[in-house]
Write a protein that holds these residues in place. Structure first.
Motif, mmCIF file in Angstrom:
data_model
loop_
_atom_site.group_PDB
_atom_site.id
_atom_site.type_symbol
_atom_site.label_atom_id
_atom_site.label_comp_id
_atom_site.label_asym_id
_atom_site.label_seq_id
_atom_site.Cartn_x
_atom_site.Cartn_y
_atom_site.Cartn_z
ATOM 1 N N LEU A 19 -3.214 -3.421 4.453
ATOM 2 C CA LEU A 19 -1.787 -2.903 4.479
ATOM 3 C C LEU A 19 -2.083 -1.405 4.043
ATOM 4 C CD1 LEU A 19 1.388 -2.878 4.557
ATOM 5 C CD2 LEU A 19 1.378 -3.457 2.189
ATOM 6 N N MET A 20 -1.323 -0.255 4.733
ATOM 7 C CA MET A 20 -1.186 0.877 4.427
ATOM 8 C C MET A 20 0.143 1.096 4.170
ATOM 9 S SD MET A 20 -3.691 3.102 6.784
ATOM 10 C CE MET A 20 -5.233 2.778 7.009
ATOM 11 N N ALA A 21 0.681 1.334 2.642
ATOM 12 C CA ALA A 21 1.981 1.690 2.619
ATOM 13 C C ALA A 21 2.202 2.461 1.244
ATOM 14 C CB ALA A 21 2.486 0.064 2.213
ATOM 15 N N GLY A 22 3.410 2.987 1.534
ATOM 16 C CA GLY A 22 3.722 3.816 0.093
ATOM 17 C C GLY A 22 5.017 4.839 0.837
ATOM 18 N N PRO A 23 5.348 5.802 -0.022
ATOM 19 C CA PRO A 23 6.382 6.597 0.415
ATOM 20 C C PRO A 23 5.976 7.560 1.747
ATOM 21 C CG PRO A 23 5.608 7.495 -1.635
ATOM 22 C CD PRO A 23 4.740 6.056 -1.414
ATOM 23 N N TYR A 50 -5.077 -3.416 0.141
ATOM 24 C CA TYR A 50 -4.126 -2.619 0.037
ATOM 25 C C TYR A 50 -4.454 -1.370 -0.030
ATOM 26 C CZ TYR A 50 -0.023 -0.073 -1.792
ATOM 27 O OH TYR A 50 0.766 1.118 -1.850
ATOM 28 N N ILE A 51 -4.035 -0.279 0.793
ATOM 29 C CA ILE A 51 -4.513 1.180 0.773
ATOM 30 C C ILE A 51 -3.038 1.847 0.320
ATOM 31 C CG2 ILE A 51 -5.244 3.333 1.720
ATOM 32 C CD1 ILE A 51 -6.885 1.440 3.549
ATOM 33 N N GLY A 87 -6.956 0.996 -9.183
ATOM 34 C CA GLY A 87 -8.054 0.935 -8.663
ATOM 35 C C GLY A 87 -7.954 0.620 -7.232
ATOM 36 N N ILE A 88 -7.249 1.230 -6.552
ATOM 37 C CA ILE A 88 -6.984 1.217 -5.006
ATOM 38 C C ILE A 88 -7.305 2.352 -4.178
ATOM 39 C CG2 ILE A 88 -5.146 -0.602 -5.293
ATOM 40 C CD1 ILE A 88 -3.157 1.561 -4.991
ATOM 41 N N PRO A 89 -7.668 2.226 -3.011
ATOM 42 C CA PRO A 89 -7.976 3.236 -2.097
ATOM 43 C C PRO A 89 -6.507 4.042 -1.794
ATOM 44 C CG PRO A 89 -8.909 1.300 -1.227
ATOM 45 C CD PRO A 89 -7.875 0.819 -2.471
ATOM 46 N N THR A 90 -6.576 5.346 -1.549
ATOM 47 C CA THR A 90 -5.630 6.022 -1.257
ATOM 48 C C THR A 90 -5.676 6.972 0.135
ATOM 49 O OG1 THR A 90 -6.306 8.031 -2.506
ATOM 50 C CG2 THR A 90 -4.662 6.362 -3.410
#
Length: 271
Positions: A19-23, A50-51, A87-90
């Motif tokens: 999953l790639m998620a965020g604002p 998660y990214i 500790g997650i990729p962005t």
């Protein structure tokens, strides 16, 4: 401690998508950390790699007075803090060649916007950072055309490529998703993601503000997982109505866990 996002994906349970998620855009540190914290808790519970996604600047706006960002360095530092805190990729999008090396100092994945997926210099500059490159398929391109974008990155010495579909335009102010694109782009030997929110955009409205159909996010995502997408891209916000960018097609953050739980069950049923 963060690891290479593609390594994380490949080492994950084969029953799960990532999953790639965020604002849509980084609006502030508190908001970004709160969104990330909630999604991390959900994805950890469901065992979904998660990214975190957030744009440090919005370059493609309908109107001159549209929100573009809180400042490049400020937003990039927030993205870095999110990654370090959890500790997650962005991932963030870049728009010009000169931005690649700058953004690469703060994030793990560089995203090439759909309208720019044919820009050779941009793809090469991104590739040369050594980061994972997520290329969004142009709304105006067939799936087969994206093989050339993949080649540009790989021939520049970087084989860490993800492709993301976000629908095709066949007329004015709307997009259509062709799910044949997913297996066709997977044939290039790269993970393929379905962008479940931008594919529901209704661009170029008379108001100058992009519209959308967020009520169909679940439909788009269910179909993508059933077809075999490797990952999903979902923009989400605690209150889409007050979001500074793309609120019309974002998922309310409170709806994310229930949606992802359904999608995990669909993936398990299709294996």
């Amino acid at each position: 401690m963060k690891i290479n996002p593609l390594t994380d994906i490949k080492n994950a349970d084969s029953s799960n998508f990532f999953l790639m998620a965020g604002p849509c855009a980084i609006e502030g540190e508190t908001m970004a950390l709160q969104i990330a914290e909630k999604i991390v808790a959900i994805t950890d519970k469901l065992n979904i790699p998660y990214i975190f996604k957030g744009s440090y600047r919005k370059a493609n706006r309908s109107r001159l007075d549209s929100f573009t960002g809180i400042g490049d360095e400020k937003a990039l530092k927030i993205l870095n803090k999110v990654g370090q805190t959890f500790g997650i990729p962005t991932v963030t999008d870049i728009h010009e060649s000169g931005e690649a090396s700058i953004a690469a100092e703060y994030v793990d994945v560089l995203q090439i916007p759909a309208f720019l997926c044919r820009q050779t210099n941009l793809l090469v500059a991104a590739a040369e950072t050594g980061k994972v490159i997520n290329i969004k398929k142009g709304q105006f391109l067939s799936a087969s055309s994206m093989s050339f974008a993949v080649d540009k990155v790989k021939e520049s010495g970087n084989d860490q490529v993800i492709l993301t579909d976000r629908g095709n335009t066949f007329g004015y102010q709307d997009l259509i998703v062709d799910y044949r694109n997913i297996p066709e782009m997977q044939s290039f030997g790269v993970p393929v993601v379905m962008d479940c929110t931008h594919s529901l955009q209704q661009p170029n409205q008379t108001s100058g503000v992009t519209g959308g159909k967020p009520q169909l996010i679940e439909t788009i995502s269910k179909a993508a997982i059933a077809v075999g997408a490797d990952g999903l891209f979902i923009e989400t916000h605690p209150d889409p109505a007050t979001a500074k960018s793309d609120g019309a097609n974002m998922l309310n953050l409170d709806l994310l866990e229930d949606l992802l739980a359904k999608l995990v069950r669909i993936r398990e049923a299709t294996l």
